[in-house]
Scaffold this motif. Structure first.
Motif, PDB file in Angstrom:
ATOM      1  N   SER A 117       0.796  -1.331  -0.036  1.00 59.74           N
ATOM      2  CA  SER A 117       0.101  -0.177   0.138  1.00 59.74           C
ATOM      3  C   SER A 117       0.966   1.065   0.064  1.00 59.74           C
ATOM      4  CB  SER A 117      -1.057  -0.033   1.271  1.00 59.74           C
ATOM      5  OG  SER A 117      -0.186   0.006   2.374  1.00 59.74           O
ATOM      6  N   GLY A 118       2.426   1.116  -0.049  1.00 55.05           N
ATOM      7  CA  GLY A 118       3.093   2.567   0.078  1.00 55.05           C
ATOM      8  C   GLY A 118       4.100   2.454   1.164  1.00 55.05           C
ATOM      9  N   LEU A 119       4.663   3.499   1.377  1.00 53.98           N
ATOM     10  CA  LEU A 119       5.764   3.818   2.413  1.00 53.98           C
ATOM     11  C   LEU A 119       5.134   4.776   3.259  1.00 53.98           C
ATOM     12  CD1 LEU A 119       8.408   3.579   3.769  1.00 53.98           C
ATOM     13  CD2 LEU A 119       9.040   5.204   2.249  1.00 53.98           C
ATOM     14  N   TYR A 120       5.080   4.296   4.549  1.00 53.45           N
ATOM     15  CA  TYR A 120       4.264   5.274   5.781  1.00 53.45           C
ATOM     16  C   TYR A 120       5.055   5.868   6.797  1.00 53.45           C
ATOM     17  CZ  TYR A 120      -0.066   4.896   3.138  1.00 53.45           C
ATOM     18  OH  TYR A 120      -1.020   4.855   2.122  1.00 53.45           O
ATOM     19  N   ALA A 121       5.155   6.843   7.298  1.00 49.82           N
ATOM     20  CA  ALA A 121       5.803   7.306   8.550  1.00 49.82           C
ATOM     21  C   ALA A 121       4.477   7.430   9.593  1.00 49.82           C
ATOM     22  CB  ALA A 121       6.378   8.546   8.243  1.00 49.82           C
ATOM     23  N   LEU A 122       5.015   6.951  10.693  1.00 47.26           N
ATOM     24  CA  LEU A 122       4.161   6.812  11.886  1.00 47.26           C
ATOM     25  C   LEU A 122       4.621   7.272  13.073  1.00 47.26           C
ATOM     26  CD1 LEU A 122       2.894   4.493   9.837  1.00 47.26           C
ATOM     27  CD2 LEU A 122       2.338   3.210  11.960  1.00 47.26           C
ATOM     28  N   ALA A 138       1.433   9.826   5.785  1.00 41.43           N
ATOM     29  CA  ALA A 138       1.991   9.639   7.246  1.00 41.43           C
ATOM     30  C   ALA A 138       0.473   9.469   8.216  1.00 41.43           C
ATOM     31  CB  ALA A 138       2.417  11.060   7.753  1.00 41.43           C
ATOM     32  N   MET A 139       0.918   8.952   9.285  1.00 48.54           N
ATOM     33  CA  MET A 139      -0.305   8.618  10.236  1.00 48.54           C
ATOM     34  C   MET A 139       0.278   8.902  11.650  1.00 48.54           C
ATOM     35  SD  MET A 139      -1.343   4.757   8.744  1.00 48.54           S
ATOM     36  CE  MET A 139      -1.436   4.382   6.830  1.00 48.54           C
ATOM     37  N   VAL A 140      -0.731   9.579  12.332  1.00 52.39           N
ATOM     38  CA  VAL A 140      -0.498   9.630  14.066  1.00 52.39           C
ATOM     39  C   VAL A 140      -1.534   8.491  14.594  1.00 52.39           C
ATOM     40  CG1 VAL A 140      -0.834  11.177  15.713  1.00 52.39           C
ATOM     41  CG2 VAL A 140      -0.167  12.046  13.681  1.00 52.39           C
ATOM     42  N   VAL A 141      -0.708   7.593  15.246  1.00 54.97           N
ATOM     43  CA  VAL A 141      -1.494   6.615  16.070  1.00 54.97           C
ATOM     44  C   VAL A 141      -1.789   6.936  17.410  1.00 54.97           C
ATOM     45  CG1 VAL A 141      -1.523   4.105  16.383  1.00 54.97           C
ATOM     46  CG2 VAL A 141      -0.189   4.897  14.460  1.00 54.97           C
ATOM     47  N   LEU A 142      -3.242   6.689  17.582  1.00 56.67           N
ATOM     48  CA  LEU A 142      -3.693   7.075  18.979  1.00 56.67           C
ATOM     49  C   LEU A 142      -4.487   6.112  19.579  1.00 56.67           C
ATOM     50  CD1 LEU A 142      -4.647  10.923  18.147  1.00 56.67           C
ATOM     51  CD2 LEU A 142      -2.798  10.216  19.421  1.00 56.67           C
ATOM     52  N   SER A 143      -4.849   6.242  20.973  1.00 57.10           N
ATOM     53  CA  SER A 143      -5.702   5.140  21.624  1.00 57.10           C
ATOM     54  C   SER A 143      -7.061   5.438  20.953  1.00 57.10           C
ATOM     55  CB  SER A 143      -5.604   5.456  23.008  1.00 57.10           C
ATOM     56  OG  SER A 143      -6.682   4.794  23.848  1.00 57.10           O
ATOM     57  N   THR A 163      -9.313   9.473  10.843  1.00 57.09           N
ATOM     58  CA  THR A 163      -9.569  11.026  10.453  1.00 57.09           C
ATOM     59  C   THR A 163      -8.412  11.418   9.401  1.00 57.09           C
ATOM     60  OG1 THR A 163     -10.544  11.357  12.678  1.00 57.09           O
ATOM     61  CG2 THR A 163     -10.124  13.175  11.383  1.00 57.09           C
ATOM     62  N   GLU A 164      -9.190  11.767   8.236  1.00 51.89           N
ATOM     63  CA  GLU A 164      -8.098  12.032   7.235  1.00 51.89           C
ATOM     64  C   GLU A 164      -7.957  13.762   7.201  1.00 51.89           C
ATOM     65  OE1 GLU A 164      -8.965  10.939   3.083  1.00 51.89           O
ATOM     66  OE2 GLU A 164     -10.036   9.255   3.762  1.00 51.89           O
ATOM     67  N   LEU A 165      -6.697  14.079   7.441  1.00 48.52           N
ATOM     68  CA  LEU A 165      -6.280  15.516   7.478  1.00 48.52           C
ATOM     69  C   LEU A 165      -5.839  16.328   6.350  1.00 48.52           C
ATOM     70  CD1 LEU A 165      -4.326  15.170  10.893  1.00 48.52           C
ATOM     71  CD2 LEU A 165      -6.603  15.470  10.786  1.00 48.52           C
ATOM     72  N   GLY A 166      -6.247  15.660   5.184  1.00 47.07           N
ATOM     73  CA  GLY A 166      -5.669  16.213   4.026  1.00 47.07           C
ATOM     74  C   GLY A 166      -4.256  16.018   3.838  1.00 47.07           C
ATOM     75  N   LYS A 167      -3.681  16.666   2.826  1.00 47.40           N
ATOM     76  CA  LYS A 167      -2.099  16.661   2.572  1.00 47.40           C
ATOM     77  C   LYS A 167      -1.499  18.035   3.257  1.00 47.40           C
ATOM     78  CE  LYS A 167      -2.324  14.693  -1.838  1.00 47.40           C
ATOM     79  NZ  LYS A 167      -1.974  14.413  -3.416  1.00 47.40           N
ATOM     80  N   MET A 168      -0.290  17.806   3.839  1.00 47.53           N
ATOM     81  CA  MET A 168       0.475  18.625   4.438  1.00 47.53           C
ATOM     82  C   MET A 168       2.124  18.594   3.536  1.00 47.53           C
ATOM     83  SD  MET A 168       1.886  19.293   8.272  1.00 47.53           S
ATOM     84  CE  MET A 168       0.506  19.784   8.864  1.00 47.53           C
ATOM     85  N   ARG A 169       2.299  19.520   2.846  1.00 49.87           N
ATOM     86  CA  ARG A 169       3.482  19.600   2.016  1.00 49.87           C
ATOM     87  C   ARG A 169       3.468  18.445   1.071  1.00 49.87           C
ATOM     88  NH1 ARG A 169       8.772  21.133   5.630  1.00 49.87           N
ATOM     89  NH2 ARG A 169       9.409  21.772   3.775  1.00 49.87           N
ATOM     90  N   GLY A 170       2.433  18.079   0.491  1.00 51.23           N
ATOM     91  CA  GLY A 170       2.231  17.094  -0.644  1.00 51.23           C
ATOM     92  C   GLY A 170       1.984  15.624   0.150  1.00 51.23           C
ATOM     93  N   THR A 171       2.065  15.567   1.433  1.00 49.91           N
ATOM     94  CA  THR A 171       1.862  14.093   1.777  1.00 49.91           C
ATOM     95  C   THR A 171       0.365  13.929   2.538  1.00 49.91           C
ATOM     96  OG1 THR A 171       4.383  14.094   2.602  1.00 49.91           O
ATOM     97  CG2 THR A 171       2.963  12.346   3.738  1.00 49.91           C
ATOM     98  N   PRO A 172      -0.167  12.908   2.327  1.00 50.98           N
ATOM     99  CA  PRO A 172      -1.447  12.638   2.883  1.00 50.98           C
ATOM    100  C   PRO A 172      -1.336  12.224   4.406  1.00 50.98           C
ATOM    101  CG  PRO A 172      -1.416  11.468   0.723  1.00 50.98           C
ATOM    102  CD  PRO A 172       0.230  12.141   0.842  1.00 50.98           C
ATOM    103  N   VAL A 173      -2.038  12.930   5.241  1.00 52.84           N
ATOM    104  CA  VAL A 173      -1.818  12.589   6.537  1.00 52.84           C
ATOM    105  C   VAL A 173      -3.208  12.063   7.153  1.00 52.84           C
ATOM    106  CG1 VAL A 173      -1.181  13.461   8.848  1.00 52.84           C
ATOM    107  CG2 VAL A 173      -0.179  14.175   6.764  1.00 52.84           C
ATOM    108  N   ALA A 174      -3.237  11.208   8.199  1.00 53.05           N
ATOM    109  CA  ALA A 174      -4.402  10.602   8.626  1.00 53.05           C
ATOM    110  C   ALA A 174      -4.191  10.433  10.133  1.00 53.05           C
ATOM    111  CB  ALA A 174      -4.894   9.322   8.002  1.00 53.05           C
ATOM    112  N   LEU A 175      -5.128  10.672  11.191  1.00 50.00           N
ATOM    113  CA  LEU A 175      -5.098   9.952  12.476  1.00 50.00           C
ATOM    114  C   LEU A 175      -5.847   8.706  12.433  1.00 50.00           C
ATOM    115  CD1 LEU A 175      -6.363  13.203  14.635  1.00 50.00           C
ATOM    116  CD2 LEU A 175      -4.129  12.661  14.063  1.00 50.00           C
ATOM    117  N   VAL A 176      -5.279   7.611  13.096  1.00 49.87           N
ATOM    118  CA  VAL A 176      -5.922   6.557  13.240  1.00 49.87           C
ATOM    119  C   VAL A 176      -5.751   6.052  14.403  1.00 49.87           C
ATOM    120  CG1 VAL A 176      -3.744   5.375  12.384  1.00 49.87           C
ATOM    121  CG2 VAL A 176      -5.772   4.178  11.909  1.00 49.87           C
TER     122      VAL A 176
END
Length: 308
Positions: free
Chosen positions: A191-196, A243-248, A257-270
């Motif tokens: 599915s790609g390369l993701y930073a968490l 990129a994904m921010v992982v929370l409880s 929760t999709e946050l849109g793109k930041m500096r061209g990178t799609p970001v989500a809270l999960v």
């Protein structure tokens, strides 16, 4: 939420003293329900937190159990014996390839700071004792909470299977010398390369203008995550899919929760419970990789990655 070193106690959520009588506890619960109910302008995540607090202390039996353990045990945080833990069947499924020690640097940092805070020459029988941890300053508790969050994320991503490769605690500064500038996890798969980023803010958080907001949120976590991913991308010659921010699960209302793109990178809270599904599926619109490209990205990262 109540098992975290950062979380408020059930009594703090209900805004009462720990020695309040049963009738006072019931009154406080009803008041907090009205204050936090979404239909009266309250926060839905706090409303759920109030209900959970009442489950923990709302009856004499539950309250007695809670008061003895205060929401956690030393074993759960890494300081107690696990000899009495029930045995689990051996899992023989192929695991993701994993490199680095998740949570290791933060645990070492926590141990150094907790001993410094207690004082030189003072013997600490168990640095993970819940009473000791909860009495420490928030900044020290936050370090342990983040270590636990990183370890839990690592456990989850290891179950993705042999088609995935994971790197933990990766230097993400240009000089490779500052452990504070690190990426908690890199996950590479079809599915790609993701930073968490694995985080624990000790309670519900919201989103404002693409950033995480809340009483315990310091700085700009999403911005910092994307910036560190860009450092890795430039040095290794790779492109991140997202990129994904992982929370409880208790800290956000939506699983993703999709946050849109930041500096061209799609970001989500999960949430943790939705993490592996999202990593297999990918953030909608994110760039997938496969075949020889996946092999090439893995090789480039293996040559570049340095662990904290």
């Amino acid at each position: 939420m109540f098992d975290s070193p950062m979380s408020s106690s059930a009594y703090e959520v209900l805004r009462v003293a720990a020695d309040v009588d049963d009738e006072g506890l019931r009154r406080a619960y009803r008041v907090r329900l009205r204050e936090t109910h979404p239909d009266t302008g309250g926060d839905a995540a706090l409303f759920v937190q109030v209900q959970r607090a009442w489950e923990l202390v709302g009856t004499p039996e539950a309250r007695s159990v809670y008061d003895r353990g205060r929401g956690s045990t030393a074993g759960e945080w890494g300081g107690g014996s696990t000899a009495s833990a029930p045995s689990r069947p051996t899992d023989t499924r192929p695991r993701a390839r994993s490199y680095g020690q998740p949570g290791g640097w933060r645990r070492e940092r926590y141990l150094g700071l907790i001993r410094e805070w207690v004082g030189r020459g003072v013997d600490i029988a168990d640095p993970y004792d819940p009473a000791l941890v909860r009495s420490a300053p928030p900044e020290i508790r936050h370090i342990l909470a983040d270590a636990l969050a990183e370890e839990e994320t690592a456990r989850l991503v290891s179950e993705l299977g042999m088609g995935y490769t994971v790197w933990h605690d990766v230097f993400a500064d240009r000089d490779g010398r500052d452990p504070e500038q690190k990426l908690d996890h890199l996950v590479l798969g079809p599915s790609g390369l993701y930073a968490l980023l694995s985080e624990d803010f000790g309670g519900p958080v919201g989103v404002r203008r693409g950033e995480i907001s809340g009483p315990n949120v310091i700085g700009a976590p999403v911005t910092e995550l994307v910036s560190r991913a860009r450092v890795i991308a430039r040095s290794a010659g790779v492109r991140f899919s997202g990129a994904m921010v992982v929370l409880s699960d208790d800290d956000v209302l939506e699983a993703v929760t999709e946050l849109g793109k930041m500096r061209g990178t799609p970001v989500a809270l999960v949430t943790r419970s939705a993490l592996t599904t999202l990593l297999r599926r990918g953030i909608p619109g994110a760039r997938e990789v496969g075949g020889t490209e996946l092999f090439d990205i893995r090789t480039r990262l293996q040559q570049r990655v340095r662990h904290v």
